[in-house]
Write an enzyme that holds these catalytic residues in place. Structure first.
Site, PDB file in Angstrom:
ATOM      1  N   LYS A 113      11.418  -1.605  -6.318  1.00 30.68           N
ATOM      2  CA  LYS A 113      10.981  -2.853  -6.948  1.00 30.68           C
ATOM      3  C   LYS A 113      12.046  -3.440  -7.863  1.00 30.68           C
ATOM      4  CE  LYS A 113       6.049  -2.718  -6.351  1.00 30.68           C
ATOM      5  NZ  LYS A 113       4.718  -2.886  -6.878  1.00 30.68           N
ATOM      6  N   LYS A 196       6.900  -2.876   4.080  1.00 33.00           N
ATOM      7  CA  LYS A 196       5.452  -2.797   3.875  1.00 33.00           C
ATOM      8  C   LYS A 196       4.832  -4.198   3.738  1.00 33.00           C
ATOM      9  CE  LYS A 196       3.653  -1.609  -0.179  1.00 33.00           C
ATOM     10  NZ  LYS A 196       2.841  -1.060  -1.272  1.00 33.00           N
ATOM     11  N   LYS A 199       1.402  -7.874  -1.190  1.00 31.36           N
ATOM     12  CA  LYS A 199       0.874  -9.086  -1.840  1.00 31.36           C
ATOM     13  C   LYS A 199       2.001  -9.950  -2.366  1.00 31.36           C
ATOM     14  CE  LYS A 199      -2.466  -6.370  -4.276  1.00 31.36           C
ATOM     15  NZ  LYS A 199      -1.588  -5.437  -4.960  1.00 31.36           N
TER      16      LYS A 199
HETATM   17  N1  AQP Z   1       0.868  -2.339   3.458  1.00 38.11           N
HETATM   18  C1  AQP Z   1       0.041  -1.389   3.058  1.00 38.11           C
HETATM   19  N2  AQP Z   1      -0.467  -0.508   3.937  1.00 38.11           N
HETATM   20  C2  AQP Z   1      -1.327   0.466   3.521  1.00 38.11           C
HETATM   21  N3  AQP Z   1      -1.739   0.619   2.240  1.00 38.11           N
HETATM   22  C3  AQP Z   1      -1.261  -0.253   1.331  1.00 38.11           C
HETATM   23  N4  AQP Z   1      -1.464  -0.392   0.006  1.00 38.11           N
HETATM   24  C4  AQP Z   1      -0.744  -1.436  -0.441  1.00 38.11           C
HETATM   25  N5  AQP Z   1      -0.074  -2.011   0.565  1.00 38.11           N
HETATM   26  C5  AQP Z   1      -0.361  -1.297   1.676  1.00 38.11           C
HETATM   27  C6  AQP Z   1      -2.347   0.449  -0.791  1.00 38.11           C
HETATM   28  O1  AQP Z   1      -3.205  -0.438  -1.518  1.00 38.11           O
HETATM   29  C7  AQP Z   1      -3.544   0.161  -2.768  1.00 38.11           C
HETATM   30  C8  AQP Z   1      -3.386  -0.845  -3.870  1.00 38.11           C
HETATM   31  O2  AQP Z   1      -2.019  -1.188  -3.985  1.00 38.11           O
HETATM   32  P1  AQP Z   1      -1.460  -1.800  -5.323  1.00 38.11           P
HETATM   33  O3  AQP Z   1      -2.024  -3.132  -5.525  1.00 38.11           O
HETATM   34  O4  AQP Z   1      -1.684  -0.850  -6.432  1.00 38.11           O
HETATM   35  O5  AQP Z   1       0.085  -1.876  -5.204  1.00 38.11           O
HETATM   36  P2  AQP Z   1       1.105  -1.804  -4.039  1.00 38.11           P
HETATM   37  O6  AQP Z   1       1.000  -0.506  -3.308  1.00 38.11           O
HETATM   38  O7  AQP Z   1       2.445  -2.110  -4.616  1.00 38.11           O
HETATM   39  O8  AQP Z   1       0.566  -2.955  -3.081  1.00 38.11           O
HETATM   40  P3  AQP Z   1       1.198  -4.344  -2.747  1.00 38.11           P
HETATM   41  O9  AQP Z   1       0.188  -5.101  -1.991  1.00 38.11           O
HETATM   42  O10 AQP Z   1       2.536  -4.156  -2.111  1.00 38.11           O
HETATM   43  O11 AQP Z   1       1.351  -5.012  -4.175  1.00 38.11           O
HETATM   44  P4  AQP Z   1       2.628  -5.598  -4.870  1.00 38.11           P
HETATM   45  O12 AQP Z   1       3.111  -6.660  -3.952  1.00 38.11           O
HETATM   46  O13 AQP Z   1       2.154  -6.134  -6.173  1.00 38.11           O
HETATM   47  O14 AQP Z   1       3.612  -4.481  -5.050  1.00 38.11           O
HETATM   48  C9  AQP Z   1      -2.659   1.411  -2.933  1.00 38.11           C
HETATM   49  O15 AQP Z   1      -3.431   2.577  -2.693  1.00 38.11           O
HETATM   50  C10 AQP Z   1      -1.609   1.231  -1.879  1.00 38.11           C
HETATM   51  O16 AQP Z   1      -1.125   2.476  -1.403  1.00 38.11           O
END
Ligand code: AQP
Length: 334
Positions: A113, A196, A199
């Site tokens: 990140k 991945k 969001k």
């Molecule tokens: N692409 C993905 N496939 C499977 N699982 C996923 N998770 C996130 N993206 C995927 C799982 O969703 C839960 C919540 O995630 P988070 O909001 O805590 O943060 P993250 O993993 O960093 O998800 P994002 O969507 O990528 O958010 P941003 O963009 O803010 O960094 C977790 O259990 C995660 O494993």
């Protein structure tokens, strides 16, 4: 009894990746008699990246609405937002003092990140895993259902819990386990099968949002990156074909089938048929959730009330745990 804790950041639109990788499993766990579930919209984590700060309140409400619409029952489970329960931050300071700098420097997500610009990333982003350990341990959480990208953070939470127990000669914190469910899927970007689905990706075309309408979902899937070969009949044929792997994985996850079974249906076909069926399926699964999100978001008072009640229940559980930590350390309370 397992005590389940998991969180989601209100950092934008909840994606199909969040749904298939996490939320769908949370709903299943919530319905198991042996699980006591706590789900948290981790709004304090969201500000570790500056660009999330402006729309935080709305994003927190919408994330909660998505969880409820996807099946989280705020009566059966505890659903709340992190910043309303001060125990997380109180415990995080203590745990941070037991965490080694070297442990945090090894965290892959920080490196990802912060990109190549570590010196300009926020200290909060670097410290995030300590706060995540506090989120879990404030409830003596035993199981943490997460995507496999979060495994390293849970390992760290175990090291921190062990470190506290050792420092004070107690068996106070359980060592939480990552619960990577066999049915959990890692969903990748529609524009790049090696990244991945996220969001916060700058391109909305890279993800399917839970709030996307049918036309948008169909358009995004139609435009999803592919390669020029037909689909294989066996998983071995997906090696080195990240986009094919991703689309068939999404199809399998949405249809509750294994990738092997999905490949038996599509082996030898081009991407056209898979994309058409996938779009139909994604629309069918997302439509009722999206409609419910829309309904709930027109009643913000209800959402706020759910989070308020959930926060009160979460406080009641975490207060005595954190108080015992403070007493053990010797913080004077007059
Ligand atoms: N692409 C993905 N496939 C499977 N699982 C996923 N998770 C996130 N993206 C995927 C799982 O969703 C839960 C919540 O995630 P988070 O909001 O805590 O943060 P993250 O993993 O960093 O998800 P994002 O969507 O990528 O958010 P941003 O963009 O803010 O960094 C977790 O259990 C995660 O494993």
């Amino acid at each position: 009894m397992k005590r389940i804790f998991s969180g989601i950041q209100p950092t934008g639109n909840v994606t199909l990746g969040n749904y298939l990788g996490a939320i769908k499993n949370w709903v299943a766990l919530q319905n198991e008699a042996s699980c006591d579930c706590i789900f948290c919209v981790v709004d304090q984590h969201a500000i570790t990246v500056q660009k999330n700060i402006g729309a935080l309140k709305r994003s927190t409400q919408e994330t909660a609405a998505c969880l409820i619409s996807a099946g989280i029952d705020p009566v059966n489970s505890i659903l709340f937002n992190q910043s309303q329960v001060e125990e997380h931050m109180k415990l995080a300071w203590v745990l941070g003092c037991l965490t080694r700098v070297g442990w945090l420097n090894r965290m892959i997500q920080f490196k990802d990140k912060a990109n190549q610009d570590k010196d300009n990333a926020s200290a909060g982003l670097w410290w995030y895993p300590v706060m995540m350990a506090a989120d879990i341990l404030a409830y003596k959480g035993t199981h943490v259902p997460v995507g496999d990208d979060q495994k390293q953070h849970i390992e760290l939470a175990r090291d921190i819990a062990r470190s506290y127990n050792f420092a004070f000669g107690v068996e106070f914190f359980p060592l939480p386990q990552a619960q990577i469910l066999s049915k959990s899927f890692r969903i990748m970007s529609l524009c790049d099968g090696k990244k991945k689905m996220s969001k916060s990706d700058s391109s909305d075309m890279s993800r399917i949002n839970i709030t996307d309408n049918a036309d948008t979902i169909a358009h995004k899937i139609k435009k999803a990156k592919t390669d020029s070969y037909s689909l294989p009949s066996e998983t071995g044929g997906l090696v080195g074909r990240a986009e094919a792997q991703n689309l068939i994985t999404i199809y399998a996850a949405l249809s509750n089938k294994s990738v092997e079974v999905a490949l038996l249906e599509y082996g030898g076909c081009g991407f056209g048929r898979l994309k058409r069926d996938l779009a139909e399926l994604a629309i069918e699964v997302i439509r009722p959730i999206r409609m419910e999100v829309h309904r709930l978001m027109s009643d913000i008072k209800y959402i706020d009330n759910v989070l308020k009640k959930g926060s009160a229940r979460a406080s009641a559980l975490s207060k005595p745990i954190v108080k015992e930590v403070y007493d053990t350390i010797g913080f004077l309370s007059t």
